[in-house]
Design a protein around this motif. Sequence first.
Motif, short mmCIF file in Angstrom:
data_model
loop_
_atom_site.label_atom_id
_atom_site.label_comp_id
_atom_site.label_asym_id
_atom_site.label_seq_id
_atom_site.Cartn_x
_atom_site.Cartn_y
_atom_site.Cartn_z
N LEU A 1 46.44 67.91 23.91
CA LEU A 1 46.08 66.51 24.23
C LEU A 1 45.77 66.36 25.71
O LEU A 1 44.84 65.65 26.09
N GLU A 2 46.55 67.06 26.53
CA GLU A 2 46.30 67.00 27.98
C GLU A 2 44.88 67.51 28.26
O GLU A 2 44.12 66.89 29.00
N GLY A 3 44.51 68.64 27.63
CA GLY A 3 43.20 69.22 27.85
C GLY A 3 42.08 68.30 27.39
O GLY A 3 41.09 68.10 28.08
N ARG A 4 42.27 67.72 26.19
CA ARG A 4 41.20 66.87 25.67
C ARG A 4 41.08 65.57 26.48
O ARG A 4 39.97 65.09 26.70
N ALA A 5 42.22 65.03 26.90
CA ALA A 5 42.17 63.83 27.75
C ALA A 5 41.44 64.16 29.05
O ALA A 5 40.62 63.38 29.54
N GLY A 6 41.73 65.35 29.60
CA GLY A 6 41.06 65.76 30.84
C GLY A 6 39.57 65.89 30.65
O GLY A 6 38.77 65.45 31.49
N ALA A 7 39.18 66.48 29.51
CA ALA A 7 37.76 66.66 29.25
C ALA A 7 37.07 65.30 29.13
O ALA A 7 35.98 65.07 29.67
N GLU B 1 38.10 54.56 27.66
CA GLU B 1 37.36 54.38 28.92
C GLU B 1 35.98 55.01 28.83
O GLU B 1 34.99 54.45 29.32
N LEU B 2 35.91 56.20 28.19
CA LEU B 2 34.62 56.87 28.08
C LEU B 2 33.68 56.05 27.18
O LEU B 2 32.51 55.84 27.50
N LEU B 3 34.23 55.54 26.06
CA LEU B 3 33.38 54.80 25.13
C LEU B 3 32.86 53.51 25.77
O LEU B 3 31.74 53.08 25.48
N ILE B 4 33.67 52.90 26.65
CA ILE B 4 33.21 51.66 27.32
C ILE B 4 31.96 51.98 28.14
O ILE B 4 31.02 51.18 28.21
N LEU B 5 31.95 53.18 28.77
CA LEU B 5 30.81 53.52 29.64
C LEU B 5 29.56 53.90 28.85
O LEU B 5 28.45 53.67 29.29
N ARG C 1 47.57 74.30 34.35
CA ARG C 1 46.24 74.85 34.59
C ARG C 1 45.16 74.03 33.89
O ARG C 1 44.08 73.80 34.43
N THR C 2 45.50 73.57 32.67
CA THR C 2 44.51 72.76 31.94
C THR C 2 44.21 71.50 32.73
O THR C 2 43.04 71.14 32.94
N GLN C 3 45.30 70.83 33.15
CA GLN C 3 45.09 69.58 33.89
C GLN C 3 44.28 69.85 35.16
O GLN C 3 43.32 69.15 35.47
N ALA C 4 44.66 70.91 35.88
CA ALA C 4 44.00 71.19 37.15
C ALA C 4 42.52 71.48 36.94
O ALA C 4 41.66 70.98 37.67
N GLY C 5 42.21 72.28 35.91
CA GLY C 5 40.81 72.64 35.67
C GLY C 5 39.94 71.41 35.44
O GLY C 5 38.90 71.23 36.07
N TRP C 6 40.41 70.55 34.54
CA TRP C 6 39.59 69.36 34.24
C TRP C 6 39.56 68.39 35.42
O TRP C 6 38.56 67.72 35.65
N THR D 1 53.70 59.98 25.54
CA THR D 1 52.83 59.70 26.70
C THR D 1 51.47 60.39 26.57
O THR D 1 50.44 59.74 26.74
N PRO D 2 51.44 61.72 26.26
CA PRO D 2 50.11 62.35 26.15
C PRO D 2 49.20 61.63 25.16
O PRO D 2 48.00 61.49 25.40
N SER D 3 49.76 61.10 24.07
CA SER D 3 48.87 60.47 23.09
C SER D 3 48.35 59.14 23.63
O SER D 3 47.19 58.78 23.40
N VAL D 4 49.20 58.40 24.38
CA VAL D 4 48.72 57.14 24.98
C VAL D 4 47.61 57.44 25.99
O VAL D 4 46.57 56.78 26.03
N VAL D 5 47.83 58.50 26.79
CA VAL D 5 46.82 58.86 27.80
C VAL D 5 45.52 59.25 27.12
O VAL D 5 44.43 58.85 27.55
N TYR D 6 45.63 60.01 26.04
CA TYR D 6 44.42 60.42 25.30
C TYR D 6 43.65 59.20 24.83
O TYR D 6 42.43 59.10 24.99
N ARG D 7 44.37 58.26 24.23
CA ARG D 7 43.73 57.02 23.77
C ARG D 7 42.98 56.34 24.90
O ARG D 7 41.82 55.97 24.78
N GLN D 8 43.69 56.21 26.03
CA GLN D 8 43.09 55.47 27.14
C GLN D 8 41.82 56.15 27.64
O GLN D 8 40.80 55.52 27.87
#
Length: 1656
Positions: free
Chosen positions: A612-618, A679-683, A555-560, A668-675
Amino acid sequence: MELAHSLLLNEDAYNQLGEVQKAEFIFDWLRYLEKLLIATSRSDVREKQKTLVEQLLSLLNSSPGPPTRKLLAKNLALLYSIGDTFSVYETIDKCNDLIRSKDDSPSYLPTKLAAVVCLGSLYKKLGRILGNTFTDTVGNILKAMKSAESQGRYEIMLSLQNILNGLGAAATPCHRDVYKAARSCLTDRSMAVRCAAAKCLLELQNEAVFMWSTDLDSVATLCFKSFEGSNYDVRISVSKLLGTVLAKAIISKHPGAAASRQSTRRVSLEEVLELLGTGFLRGSSGFLRASGDMLKGTSSVSRDVRVGVTQAYVVFISTLGGTWLEKNFAAFLSHILSLVSQSHPKATQTQIDAVCSRRCVSFILRATVGGLLGEKAQIAAAKDICQAIWKLKKVMDAVMSDGNLETRLGSADVAASQHILVCALQELGNLIHSLGTTAAPLLQDSSAGILDNVISVTLHPSISVRLAAAWCLHCIAVALPSYLTPLLDRCLERLAVLKSSPEAVTGFSFAVAALLGAVKHCPLGIPHGKGKIIMALAEDLLCSAAQNSRLSAQRTQAGWLLIAALMTLGPAFVGHHLARVLLLWKCVFPVSPEDLESEKSRGDSFTWQVTLEGRAGALCAIKSFVAHCGDLLTEEVIQHLVPPLPCAVDLLTQLSSILKTYGSPLKTPSVVYRQRLYELLILLSPETYEGNLSAILKELAADLTAPDIQVAASTFLLPPLCHQDDLLILSPLLQETDHRFIEEQLLLGSGIACGSLEYDPYSIYEKDVEGDSVPKPLPPTLSVTSSAVKLFGVVCAHVGEAQRPLVLEQLLDSIKHTKGARQQVVQLHVVSAVSSFLKYVAGSKGHLGPEEVRRPVLALVMGALESPNPLLRCAAAEAWARLAQVVEDGVFTAALAQVSFDKLKSARDAVTRTGHSLALGSLHRYLGGISSQHLNSCVGILYTLSQDSTSPDVQTWALHSLSLIIDSAGPLYHTHAEPTLSLIIMLLLNVPPTHAEVHQSLGRCLNALITTLGPELQGNSTSVSTLRSSCLLGCAVMQDNPDCLVQAQAISCLQQLHMFAPRHVNLSSLVSCLCEILLDNSVLVNLCSPYLLLRRAVLACLRQLVQREAAEVSEHAVMLAKNSGEELTLDANIREVGLEGALLTLLDKETDRKLCHDIKETLNHMLTSMAVDKLSFWLKLCKDVLAASADFAAVTCVDTMQEEEGDRGDDASVLTSRSDGRPHPFTNPRWATRVFAAECVCRIITQCENAHSAHFDVALAQDLKKKDSRSDFLVLHLADLIRMAFMAATDHSDQLRLSGLETLLVVIRRFATIPEPEFPGHVILEQYQANVGAALRPAFTSETPPDVTAKACQVCSAWIASGVVSDLNDIRRVHQLLVASLTKIQVGKEALSHLYNESASTMEILAVLKAWAEVYIIAVERHKNHRQPLKTPPACSEESVGNGSISPDGLLDLVHADLGTLSRLWLAALQDFALLTLPSEFASQLPVEGGAFYTAETSENAKLHYYNSWALILHATALWLTGTGFVVADPDEGAPNLSRPVTPTSMCQGSSSGPRVKSPEDVYTERFHLILGISVKFLCSLRSDATMESITACLHALQALLDVPWPRSKIGSDQDLGIELLNVLHRVILTRESPSIQLASLEVVRQIICAAQEPP
């Protein structure tokens, strides 16, 4: 030099030359001789034949270079074929003796090779005349091959190919021996030899039956072996061989075989596919040996074999052709899909293997189904694919519903079907995407049930299948925009209902995200309210995530995901929900660092996973917001965005300790969070997170130096950091090819997966970078590295200057402290990061910082320049130059160059020499001509390196670097031009053809040199003409090179020469060369030159040639086709349809965007310069393309065409063209090609407008045609124009319907006034009214999209206004369509279609109102014109009405019935327009709910539609108001009629609630000011894009207004108003040149003056 040539070699001139010039002189003479021999009479040739043969043979001993020996051999053969043949046997013996010679010294080698080439050429040309000598010759050559080195083996293979070609079936006795020799060469160490062997075997299989019968298996196994360790060229040649042989095995009828040996049997399709499948699944290990390895589980197919076999599949099917594929599609599909099924676990052992195998399967399907089938066959194929999906879904349903214990067995079934489903869904998506709206019948067909199938697979247990299904829905929505909203509703509804199933939550959220991604491809959009529903659903999912732990992650992933996808719809949709998104964003991170600490002590690995999934989604949602809604990023919003960032960075620094605590599930979730964070900071701009810069930098440094990846994945990190041009010297895999999709996996290397959707579900709503295929995100471990590299550049440039050297030193140390393979990975990452930093600093014109920064950067780059990885050297050379650019200090730059000089002088190894030679080139590229002394030493060193024949690599890099220096030195280089040119020519004549990369670099040097010399090449001085002839000679050598990329270089060099010195380039030979490449094999659909870059070069050149000399180019192409006879099986078409037709066919087949763009441009140039002269030809081309699709529309087409007898024949041919034996020039063109043809028709009409007046005058055209039957005029083709417009306007494709209606509009506007000479008083268009009606009717059905209806309204009004039809009853047919539309739009903005965005209904309403306005204006005008000259007696007019012909008032009467309604709607529209054009500071005063025809949310999109239609509506309203005289209250104007469902704002009609006390005077005053206000505002600020139509309509409205007393008195009494108007008109007259506008303005001025003079 030319003067010295005659039939015999001028030996005096020859002996005076130096060594280098001699070679050039000989080559030039041989080129001259080849042309001369063909032109000379036989007797003259025989006279000098003896001497000539002696001269040619003596050249054999003068060690000729590769191009020279090829040309020498050609001339010998030509000489014998023209002259006597009796001495040919001596020549053959002489060559054989040279080959037998025992001399093995390198200096003798060229002579031996020349002899081999001569034999090949003689047999090819003279063939069977040479009798039985060939057995000795072949035996001798094969014997020589045993001791030959690679160049020898290469030439021997090619020579045998020529011998086989010349002798045909006569060579049967040698077939086995040749076969044996070629077998060993097919697995040779040298790649060039493998290619040559493949060509030889391809020639052999024409006659050698055993290759595709008894020895088929061994040929296949041999090819699989040949793919091992192969390069791109080998894969292309060998796959062509394998595919052709297998296709031959299926289609061949064995000649006489049945009688001689019963054993030869037909091979079935199953066996052939089985063979290919074996190669795909087991590679070259064959059938027997595989078992042992398979038991051990060790054998894995190498990727290059799998990719090679994939290409062979495509060749195999292409050779059999489209019709064969149609018949056998089911068998083919099930075989291809089975390659990734569970019955062959080898192909899908690991995730990486599975992704690569799926790519291969997708590629086979795309290239065959997408490339070979016509649209009808594609629809059938889509049904078959859907059937396959349905079968697998049934298996899966059974498993899922099975509640017993054996379900575990079943789960293997589910895993088994997942890869097949992914491939099937992706191909189904691609198919429908390419079909566009022509796929409508497919989706309406309930038996196929495509949508139900795809939607039901969205619940599949495998995530990759759910993603593929979502992507498939995305493709359907892009192809058929009318399905977008219903699909979105359906998925949202399923998502809301099935909230408690984890598969449904992820599956349907993917689907919704994919559909939202489709909105930007659909101009009509989706209803605005959908945003609200999606936002509410997303919030609901996020809030309910914590309620049920089984569902919280999903649900977290879907919402974000939903929120992130919603952001792509842009500011208009997002603005309303922004506050809620920012609130959710704030809540997702802890408020303070203390809270984060306390979080760490709580929870377990599962809660951390969800968090981590939620924060990466956000983070992803915010990234999407920043990327897509830039307009909303105000200071205030940024203030809300920033607070959670420090906490997000804090969490980043804590990740490693959290990982230690909770172990691998969080990896994996921590790598995804990093990425996501990177990506956000680059923008974001670095100022937003400046407090955290040093923390981020620390993390980045750690990320780059302690990588998880054990493999150096340089091929995806470095290319963006290298210069595009430098990548050309590296592996050809980095260049664009047709096979990029599958070749990519070889590029990345074995341990790395190529991109695939399941690695990053969030990419499903992003626009794919490379065209329209599925997004292909790389695995998170790879993409996090590339994001880190990019971000490092930005952050390092913004941290304090003191910190930079420390970080860089730390990175440098980390390389020293690691060992072995690990060290390579760290070095790669660090160098990438530093390059990224230098690139960022150079791009933002920043400074490097203190002196100490230079040392570590220099050390890093220096180390990389000498790295064994060529890509790393390439990136380092770029960084080396960037460093000099950033430091901006001449002394420093000179020091850098000196370092390279010293290294190049002392180093002996190839690595150092290549790295530093490129470094010199890069320095020049970024810093221009450094100094002339430097230039001299650079050029000197590179000259030396480029002649180092022991290392082709060093030559390649040195020459590439030289080309950069030539480019950047510009005019300074002129002093070096001659020596450089002779160096290039010398190398071109001597470097073996097996070193293609050296030739490619030589081509780049020559190109740069031609550009530098530029227009000087036109000169006539001796030095210039020597330079010029050397350039042409170089081009000729490269054109003959077997390597396609070298040919591409040759063509672009000739293109440059043609630009600078057009008189000196032989156009006919250039055009024939271009045509041969383009159309060489186009009989085999997919195999026209297999090199994308070569095809691009050809088209870029053609495009330039036709800009100047279209007619000549076209003639040369047709001449070539006629002269080539049977020798070149050029498209049989080109003789009938010319180059233009061939290009149209090519346009239909090509998929590369750049190429298609160039083809269209070329055709447009040809059309512009030739369409008028070759009118029938061009119209026939367009008609053939449009009619070829008529397998859908032919029947309707014939019914409605009421033809004169003379034209009847054509139409029947549309129906019979399939069966009459002569193939139709265009078979089943795609809709995009047909749209282009329809656009061409409009362009042809425009071209004729600027030509002879007879194009639009029947009588004149017929007269001129009688005088000269060759002359041709557009008006004589009117029937064809109408028919083409009709065919297009009634097609299945919406784009084509729009083009067809546009064509119809152009035809009506151009031909409406042309009289019919046979029936005075009538016009020629009258006879086509049935066709016009029939073309318009379908556009008004309920399911037609609004843009088509809007276009059709425009055609309707143009048709009625044109005055073609004089009969009221006939007008009524079209008028009826407008009346129906008027009724439809009266319900207002609420009740129109809910399929599209509200602005689409605004467009439709305004189009209808504009159409009515146009009809009304014309009706009033006719009425006026009729009244003025004389009042007709009433009786007469009654009679004429009785006759059914139209009275001038008839049209006005027709409109009158609806005038009351229309006037209200027009006023409402004008009022909307007035509100929408108010400046932005009045935004707060606008009505909240929008206007009469637009909603407040969609006002931005609606503006455009108002701009398109306000002017005519204004004119019509003014006419209506003056018609009522402003004084008499209009009966329709009574109160009861005012309450229409749409409530316009209370301006001209009192709002229904307010008191109705306005006196008529007030109402009139308001209306008067409304019209005046709109006009003055428009005329005051005329934008440059204001159309003539709008300006004249506006001035006419003012004229109409001032025609009646009441408004005149208004202006007369208000002097300021009059003066203001006069000022505005004065400006219009000054700024617009058009006489009609000036006259109209003056007329208004006259009226104002009169008004002022009238007594009040």
